[in-house]
Write a protein that holds these residues in place. Sequence first.
Motif, PDB file in Angstrom:
ATOM      1  N   SER A  45      35.827  41.674  27.336  1.00 12.32           N
ATOM      2  CA  SER A  45      36.534  42.274  28.131  1.00 12.32           C
ATOM      3  C   SER A  45      37.210  41.639  29.379  1.00 12.32           C
ATOM      4  O   SER A  45      38.238  41.208  29.556  1.00 12.32           O
ATOM      5  N   LYS A  49      40.734  39.653  30.148  1.00 12.02           N
ATOM      6  CA  LYS A  49      41.582  39.760  31.238  1.00 12.02           C
ATOM      7  C   LYS A  49      41.939  38.340  31.687  1.00 12.02           C
ATOM      8  O   LYS A  49      43.256  38.437  32.089  1.00 12.02           O
ATOM      9  N   GLU A  53      45.852  37.023  32.376  1.00 10.46           N
ATOM     10  CA  GLU A  53      46.333  36.261  33.681  1.00 10.46           C
ATOM     11  C   GLU A  53      46.514  34.750  33.490  1.00 10.46           C
ATOM     12  O   GLU A  53      47.717  34.455  33.939  1.00 10.46           O
TER      13      GLU A  53
END
Length: 314
Positions: A45, A49, A53
Motif C-alpha cells: 500500500s 502510494k 506521488e
Amino acid sequence: MNGVSIKYFVITIASIFVALGVGILIGFSLNSEKFVQKQFQQQLSLIDKNLVELKKENDRLVKKIDEYKSQINQLGKINDTLVNAYLKTCKSNAVVSLIVTSTDYSYNDLIDFLRKNQIKLARIVKIKRAFVDVLNNKTSDFPEYKLPEDAINTLMLYAVFDMKDDLITKLTEKRYIEINRLSGEIADTILIAGGNTLQNDTFNAVDRRFIEKLKNINDLNIVGVEQSYSELNYCEKYKSMGLDTVDNVDDLTGKVSLIELIRGGNGNYGTKKEANLLMPNTFTSIEVSENSLKKRRESLLEQYQNIQATNVMP
C-alpha cells in the motif's frame, strides 16, 4: 503395578506437554503468517502510494521540461533574429584568408558561415600533417630550398598577397598543403584556425612559426580561432603571442565575436580560461570599422609594392 502406573503417568504428562508445545508452535506460526501478510500488504500500500506521488512528480517535471524547451526555442529564434540583424547592419568589406593549421578538426562550417554572410574569402590554406616534416627539415623533397624559412615565407606571401611561386606548387602537388584560391585580392585579415588532440600538438612546429612571420607585416589583422571541443587550447597560446582570439568559433556567440574581430575589434572571447568575455559587450561602429580597414589596406598595398620592387620579404 505401581511402577507401571508411574511410567504410564510420566508418558501421559510428557505427551500432554508435547501436544501443548506443538499446538503453541502451530498457533505461533499461524499468527506469524498473518502478521507477515499484514506487514506485506502495508508495504504494498505504501509503495503504491509512493508510485502515485512519483507519477505526479514525473508529470510535473515533464511539463516543466516542455516549458523550458519552448523557452529555449523562443530564445533561439530571438538570438537568430538579433544575430541576423547584427550581420546585416555591421557588414564588413574586409578580405580574409584562412590558414587551417589543425589537422584533427574540420573548419568547413566556418567557411560556409563566412561565405553565407558575405565575408570575402581570398584564399584558404589547409596544412596537412606531413607538413611538419617539411618544417623540421625531415624530407628530401625540397633539396633546393632552405627549410623551414622558405616554406613559411612562401605560404605567408601567398596567404596575404596572393604571391605564388614554384614552392607553393610543389607543396600542393606533393600534398603537404591544400590551397583554394578564391580571389587575387590582398588579404587584410588572416584567420589562424588551430586546435588539435592531445596526441597531436603541432603549435610550436606550425602555428608559432606562421604567427611570428605574419606579425612582421605591419597593420595586418591576425585572429586566432578554434572550436569549443578542441582538446588542446591553442587560443591560450595565440593570446600569449598577442593575437585576438575566439575559442568557440563553432558556437553562435563565437561567430558573432569573430565577425567583430574581422571588423577591427579587439579582444579574447569564448568559454575557455584565456577568454576575457563570452562575446563583445560593445560593437565597433561602421565608421570606425571602415576607417580601420582603409588604413590596413593602404599599409598592406604599400608593403606589397615594396616587396615587388625590392624582392625583400617582411
